[in-house]
Design a protein around this motif. Sequence first.
Motif, PDB file in Angstrom:
ATOM      1  N   ALA A  27      40.649   2.850  47.647  1.00  9.49           N
ATOM      2  CA  ALA A  27      40.431   2.345  46.288  1.00  9.49           C
ATOM      3  C   ALA A  27      39.388   1.232  46.290  1.00  9.49           C
ATOM      4  O   ALA A  27      38.513   1.176  45.416  1.00  9.49           O
ATOM      5  N   LYS A  28      39.481   0.355  47.276  1.00  5.00           N
ATOM      6  CA  LYS A  28      38.507  -0.730  47.389  1.00  5.00           C
ATOM      7  C   LYS A  28      37.118  -0.179  47.668  1.00  5.00           C
ATOM      8  O   LYS A  28      36.119  -0.625  47.081  1.00  5.00           O
ATOM      9  N   ARG A  29      37.038   0.804  48.566  1.00  4.13           N
ATOM     10  CA  ARG A  29      35.745   1.391  48.921  1.00  4.13           C
ATOM     11  C   ARG A  29      35.080   2.031  47.713  1.00  4.13           C
ATOM     12  O   ARG A  29      33.848   1.984  47.561  1.00  4.13           O
ATOM     13  N   LEU A  30      35.891   2.604  46.825  1.00  5.43           N
ATOM     14  CA  LEU A  30      35.361   3.279  45.641  1.00  5.43           C
ATOM     15  C   LEU A  30      35.205   2.348  44.448  1.00  5.43           C
ATOM     16  O   LEU A  30      34.790   2.778  43.371  1.00  5.43           O
ATOM     17  N   GLY A  31      35.536   1.081  44.627  1.00  3.23           N
ATOM     18  CA  GLY A  31      35.349   0.106  43.563  1.00  3.23           C
ATOM     19  C   GLY A  31      36.352   0.213  42.434  1.00  3.23           C
ATOM     20  O   GLY A  31      36.069  -0.203  41.303  1.00  3.23           O
ATOM     21  N   GLY A  32      37.543   0.727  42.721  1.00  6.16           N
ATOM     22  CA  GLY A  32      38.544   0.894  41.674  1.00  6.16           C
ATOM     23  C   GLY A  32      39.144  -0.434  41.232  1.00  6.16           C
ATOM     24  O   GLY A  32      39.776  -1.127  42.034  1.00  6.16           O
ATOM     25  N   GLU A  53      49.981  -2.343  45.621  1.00  6.61           N
ATOM     26  CA  GLU A  53      48.951  -3.383  45.735  1.00  6.61           C
ATOM     27  C   GLU A  53      47.638  -2.993  45.069  1.00  6.61           C
ATOM     28  O   GLU A  53      46.613  -3.655  45.291  1.00  6.61           O
ATOM     29  N   LEU A  54      47.656  -1.974  44.259  1.00  7.70           N
ATOM     30  CA  LEU A  54      46.449  -1.570  43.539  1.00  7.70           C
ATOM     31  C   LEU A  54      46.419  -2.181  42.147  1.00  7.70           C
ATOM     32  O   LEU A  54      47.465  -2.489  41.567  1.00  7.70           O
ATOM     33  N   PRO A  55      45.240  -2.324  41.563  1.00 10.36           N
ATOM     34  CA  PRO A  55      45.126  -2.819  40.183  1.00 10.36           C
ATOM     35  C   PRO A  55      45.418  -1.692  39.182  1.00 10.36           C
ATOM     36  O   PRO A  55      44.523  -1.155  38.525  1.00 10.36           O
ATOM     37  N   ASP A  85      38.910   3.501  35.814  1.00 14.65           N
ATOM     38  CA  ASP A  85      37.725   3.772  36.636  1.00 14.65           C
ATOM     39  C   ASP A  85      38.065   4.462  37.960  1.00 14.65           C
ATOM     40  O   ASP A  85      37.173   4.760  38.750  1.00 14.65           O
ATOM     41  N   LEU A  86      39.349   4.742  38.205  1.00 12.06           N
ATOM     42  CA  LEU A  86      39.750   5.446  39.424  1.00 12.06           C
ATOM     43  C   LEU A  86      41.088   6.139  39.182  1.00 12.06           C
ATOM     44  O   LEU A  86      42.000   5.558  38.593  1.00 12.06           O
ATOM     45  N   LEU A  87      41.188   7.385  39.647  1.00 10.11           N
ATOM     46  CA  LEU A  87      42.434   8.145  39.562  1.00 10.11           C
ATOM     47  C   LEU A  87      43.068   8.225  40.952  1.00 10.11           C
ATOM     48  O   LEU A  87      42.374   8.523  41.931  1.00 10.11           O
ATOM     49  N   GLY A 107      34.377  12.591  34.959  1.00 10.32           N
ATOM     50  CA  GLY A 107      33.647  12.247  36.171  1.00 10.32           C
ATOM     51  C   GLY A 107      34.298  11.164  36.996  1.00 10.32           C
ATOM     52  O   GLY A 107      33.712  10.671  37.967  1.00 10.32           O
ATOM     53  N   LEU A 108      35.533  10.757  36.647  1.00 14.98           N
ATOM     54  CA  LEU A 108      36.211   9.699  37.392  1.00 14.98           C
ATOM     55  C   LEU A 108      36.524  10.146  38.813  1.00 14.98           C
ATOM     56  O   LEU A 108      36.910  11.290  39.046  1.00 14.98           O
ATOM     57  N   PRO A 109      36.373   9.254  39.801  1.00 15.94           N
ATOM     58  CA  PRO A 109      36.699   9.608  41.186  1.00 15.94           C
ATOM     59  C   PRO A 109      38.212   9.684  41.390  1.00 15.94           C
ATOM     60  O   PRO A 109      38.978   8.991  40.712  1.00 15.94           O
ATOM     61  N   ILE A 110      38.610  10.524  42.338  1.00 18.50           N
ATOM     62  CA  ILE A 110      40.027  10.728  42.650  1.00 18.50           C
ATOM     63  C   ILE A 110      40.296  10.361  44.101  1.00 18.50           C
ATOM     64  O   ILE A 110      39.536  10.743  44.996  1.00 18.50           O
ATOM     65  N   VAL A 111      41.396   9.637  44.322  1.00 18.01           N
ATOM     66  CA  VAL A 111      41.983   9.513  45.652  1.00 18.01           C
ATOM     67  C   VAL A 111      43.274  10.320  45.603  1.00 18.01           C
ATOM     68  O   VAL A 111      44.172  10.020  44.826  1.00 18.01           O
ATOM     69  N   ALA A 112      43.349  11.369  46.418  1.00 20.35           N
ATOM     70  CA  ALA A 112      44.502  12.264  46.396  1.00 20.35           C
ATOM     71  C   ALA A 112      45.434  11.962  47.559  1.00 20.35           C
ATOM     72  O   ALA A 112      44.985  11.799  48.700  1.00 20.35           O
ATOM     73  N   VAL A 113      46.720  11.892  47.242  1.00 18.73           N
ATOM     74  CA  VAL A 113      47.745  11.643  48.266  1.00 18.73           C
ATOM     75  C   VAL A 113      48.755  12.789  48.165  1.00 18.73           C
ATOM     76  O   VAL A 113      49.692  12.733  47.367  1.00 18.73           O
TER      77      VAL A 113
END
Length: 358
Positions: A27-32, A53-55, A85-87, A107-113
Amino acid sequence: MRFEHETLAQRVCFAPGEAAVAVRAEAKRLGGSRVMVIAATAEADLAEKVTAELPVVLRHEEVVMHVPVASAERARTAAAAHDVDLLVSIGGGSTTGLAKAVALTSGLPIVAVPTTYAGSEATSVWGLTEEARKTTGVDARVLPRAIVYDATLTLSLPVPMSVASGLNALAHCVDSLWAPRTDPVDQTLAGEGIRALATGLPAVASAPAGLEGREQVLYGAYLSALAFSSAGSGLHHKICHVLGGAYDLPHAQTHAVVLPYVLAFNAPAAPDAERRIAHSLGAPSALEGLQRLRHAVDAPKALRDHGFQEADIDDAVQAILEVVPASNPRPVTPNALRQLLRAAWQGADPLTLSGEES
């Protein structure tokens, strides 16, 4: 040897026991800075721990199988209203699919878990269902920018669902060997994916609390998705997409049931693929190896056990015929498809298909 292969741009993190740390780093790397967490109600507590710990500005729990268009529109509206700004998606294929639906238009970026073995997280394929019809497509915007694989997150997945989900991944591998855009890279990924899944699934079934089997299945599911994303949808996936969208059948179980019938139908016309599958399964033949694996893990057996009605077979045949890939190794006629669906509905021995005339 002449082919074109596109490698997808995606960061993949295998982090057993460290999902929260890895997700925070991605999330930090992608600027979320305004994160929307997508997770079904059943996985809300797990999602809370992973994203504590995410915003986070929005937690969205309306996750529906096959991603109905109306559900996707509500998620899109919510994301826009909260200036996301981040999914971050945490769950199985339906959860990832909803995140993709939001990304498709925003066009929002995704971090998938992932918490299952669906594989959607590693593809640029999206799917939406409207009026009992499932539509799929390919778009670079829906490919998650990062995946965090943590096998400990799959420990709560019951064995029957683990088996069905893992066999869904195996179906990605098998279909990738004769799909419209298959190439030697896809086929190599698929072969190793089959090997990993065939190693991991029995271990999950016999020792559900162990991590080694679940890690192998996650690894195999990832490889299967890479192969599938590049090779495209073959006959198996076209059948299952129609069945799932039109009759609201459970995704993983439908794939698990249909797979041996498509393999039995296509294998005689695809000897190279058949040999590769057999080798990866360590068996004299592909179908024998698959059936041995299915028996070992007590796989789902019949479509009628999962809500498909015999009376719907003829309508399903017509819908599937419209989307059968022209490159399928064997011609698919209405009669051949009807026989395949009837056998899958009954849970009949798939060997009855291997010698059928089309």
